[in-house]
Scaffold this motif. Structure first.
Motif, short mmCIF file in Angstrom:
data_model
loop_
_atom_site.label_atom_id
_atom_site.label_comp_id
_atom_site.label_asym_id
_atom_site.label_seq_id
_atom_site.Cartn_x
_atom_site.Cartn_y
_atom_site.Cartn_z
N THR A 29 28.34 -11.79 32.34
CA THR A 29 29.22 -11.94 33.50
C THR A 29 28.46 -12.52 34.68
O THR A 29 28.96 -13.44 35.35
CB THR A 29 29.84 -10.58 33.88
OG1 THR A 29 30.57 -10.08 32.76
CG2 THR A 29 30.77 -10.72 35.07
N ILE A 30 27.28 -12.02 34.94
CA ILE A 30 26.48 -12.54 36.06
C ILE A 30 26.15 -14.01 35.82
O ILE A 30 26.29 -14.84 36.72
CB ILE A 30 25.22 -11.69 36.28
CG1 ILE A 30 25.64 -10.35 36.92
CG2 ILE A 30 24.20 -12.42 37.15
CD1 ILE A 30 24.52 -9.35 37.06
N ARG A 33 29.31 -16.19 36.28
CA ARG A 33 29.70 -16.31 37.69
C ARG A 33 28.75 -17.23 38.45
O ARG A 33 29.18 -18.03 39.28
CB ARG A 33 29.74 -14.93 38.36
CG ARG A 33 30.82 -14.01 37.82
CD ARG A 33 32.22 -14.51 38.05
NE ARG A 33 32.41 -14.76 39.48
CZ ARG A 33 33.35 -15.55 39.98
NH1 ARG A 33 34.18 -16.18 39.19
NH2 ARG A 33 33.46 -15.71 41.27
N SER A 42 21.26 -17.54 35.66
CA SER A 42 20.68 -16.30 36.18
C SER A 42 19.16 -16.40 36.23
O SER A 42 18.54 -15.81 37.12
CB SER A 42 21.14 -15.09 35.36
OG SER A 42 20.85 -15.26 34.01
N ASP A 118 28.91 -14.21 46.12
CA ASP A 118 29.64 -13.93 44.88
C ASP A 118 28.80 -13.07 43.94
O ASP A 118 29.32 -12.19 43.25
CB ASP A 118 30.07 -15.22 44.18
CG ASP A 118 30.96 -14.93 43.00
OD1 ASP A 118 32.06 -14.37 43.20
OD2 ASP A 118 30.56 -15.26 41.86
N HIS A 119 27.49 -13.31 43.91
CA HIS A 119 26.61 -12.52 43.05
C HIS A 119 26.65 -11.05 43.46
O HIS A 119 26.79 -10.17 42.60
CB HIS A 119 25.18 -13.06 43.13
CG HIS A 119 24.21 -12.24 42.38
ND1 HIS A 119 24.15 -12.21 41.00
CD2 HIS A 119 23.25 -11.38 42.80
CE1 HIS A 119 23.20 -11.38 40.60
NE2 HIS A 119 22.63 -10.87 41.69
N GLU A 121 28.98 -9.48 45.08
CA GLU A 121 30.31 -8.94 44.76
C GLU A 121 30.43 -8.65 43.26
O GLU A 121 30.98 -7.64 42.85
CB GLU A 121 31.41 -9.88 45.21
CG GLU A 121 32.81 -9.36 44.97
CD GLU A 121 33.09 -8.00 45.61
OE1 GLU A 121 33.84 -7.21 44.99
OE2 GLU A 121 32.57 -7.72 46.71
N THR A 122 29.89 -9.53 42.44
CA THR A 122 29.92 -9.32 40.98
C THR A 122 29.13 -8.07 40.60
O THR A 122 29.60 -7.25 39.81
CB THR A 122 29.36 -10.56 40.25
OG1 THR A 122 30.16 -11.70 40.59
CG2 THR A 122 29.36 -10.37 38.75
N ARG A 125 31.08 -5.01 41.70
CA ARG A 125 32.24 -4.76 40.84
C ARG A 125 31.82 -4.21 39.47
O ARG A 125 32.42 -3.28 38.95
CB ARG A 125 33.03 -6.06 40.67
CG ARG A 125 34.31 -5.92 39.88
CD ARG A 125 35.12 -7.22 39.86
NE ARG A 125 34.35 -8.41 39.68
CZ ARG A 125 33.94 -8.90 38.50
NH1 ARG A 125 34.23 -8.26 37.39
NH2 ARG A 125 33.24 -10.01 38.42
N LEU A 126 30.76 -4.79 38.90
CA LEU A 126 30.31 -4.37 37.57
C LEU A 126 29.60 -3.02 37.56
O LEU A 126 29.74 -2.25 36.62
CB LEU A 126 29.35 -5.41 36.98
CG LEU A 126 29.96 -6.68 36.43
CD1 LEU A 126 28.87 -7.69 36.12
CD2 LEU A 126 30.78 -6.39 35.19
#
Length: 182
Positions: A29-30, A33, A42, A118-119, A121-122, A125-126
């Protein structure tokens, strides 16, 4: 002397596979994104963060390896690819012809600054949206134990080629003094 594997029982196997699935989801996911939002991987993000936090945004290649837990070959290839994209520069280390300095460029900093909101926030969230203080403390304690586990000599050769899953596998099983990893 050969030690017999202490095989995982069904419950341990289920937990182990859940840990692997969790790490894979987080990693995937990271990476997705970062690619979608900032067109960096990443691995590139990790390099950019390390350089952004260094004095003068510069590290010796050896220091970058230490910071990221990478072997020199992996770091060197990654740095070369990122140099071609204009995200960083490489130069000889003054006073040490064998040393290489890696420096973050303005373009690299721009990519990092674009990626960070965004990172974060990801990650929130995760991970953090699912944690309360008690769970966070238990996870913190668990990983401190995992990281502090003494590494058996027989695993030393895996370091240069291991993935996050291999690393977690090795450290988790060392914690139980096991010698087998699925």
């Amino acid at each position: 002397m050969t030690t017999q594997p202490r095989w995982l029982d069904d419950e341990e196997q289920q937990l182990w596979r859940l840990i692997l699935a969790g790490f894979n989801k987080i990693s995937r996911t990271i990476d997705d994104r970062l690619q979608e939002g900032s067109e960096i991987s990443s691995s590139e993000f990790s390099v950019l963060v390390a350089l952004s936090e260094a004095e003068d945004h510069t590290l010796r290649l050896r220091e970058l390896c230490d910071e990221l837990g990478w072997d020199r070959s992996r770091a060197s290839h990654q740095v070369t690819r990122m140099k071609k994209r204009g995200l960083l520069t490489k130069s000889k280390c003054p006073g040490d012809a064998r040393g290489v300095l890696v420096t973050l460029t303005d373009q690299g900093m721009t990519h990092l600054e674009d990626a960070v909101p965004d990172h974060v926030e990801t990650v929130r969230r995760l991970i953090f949206d699912h944690l309360n203080e008690d769970r966070a403390d238990k996870i913190r304690e668990f990983f401190a134990d995992v990281i502090g586990a003494q590494e058996p000599v027989s695993y030393t050769h895996l370091r240069a080629h291991e993935t996050i899953g291999n690393l977690v596998c090795r450290l988790l099983l060392e914690k139980k003094n096991a010698v087998f990893c699925l």
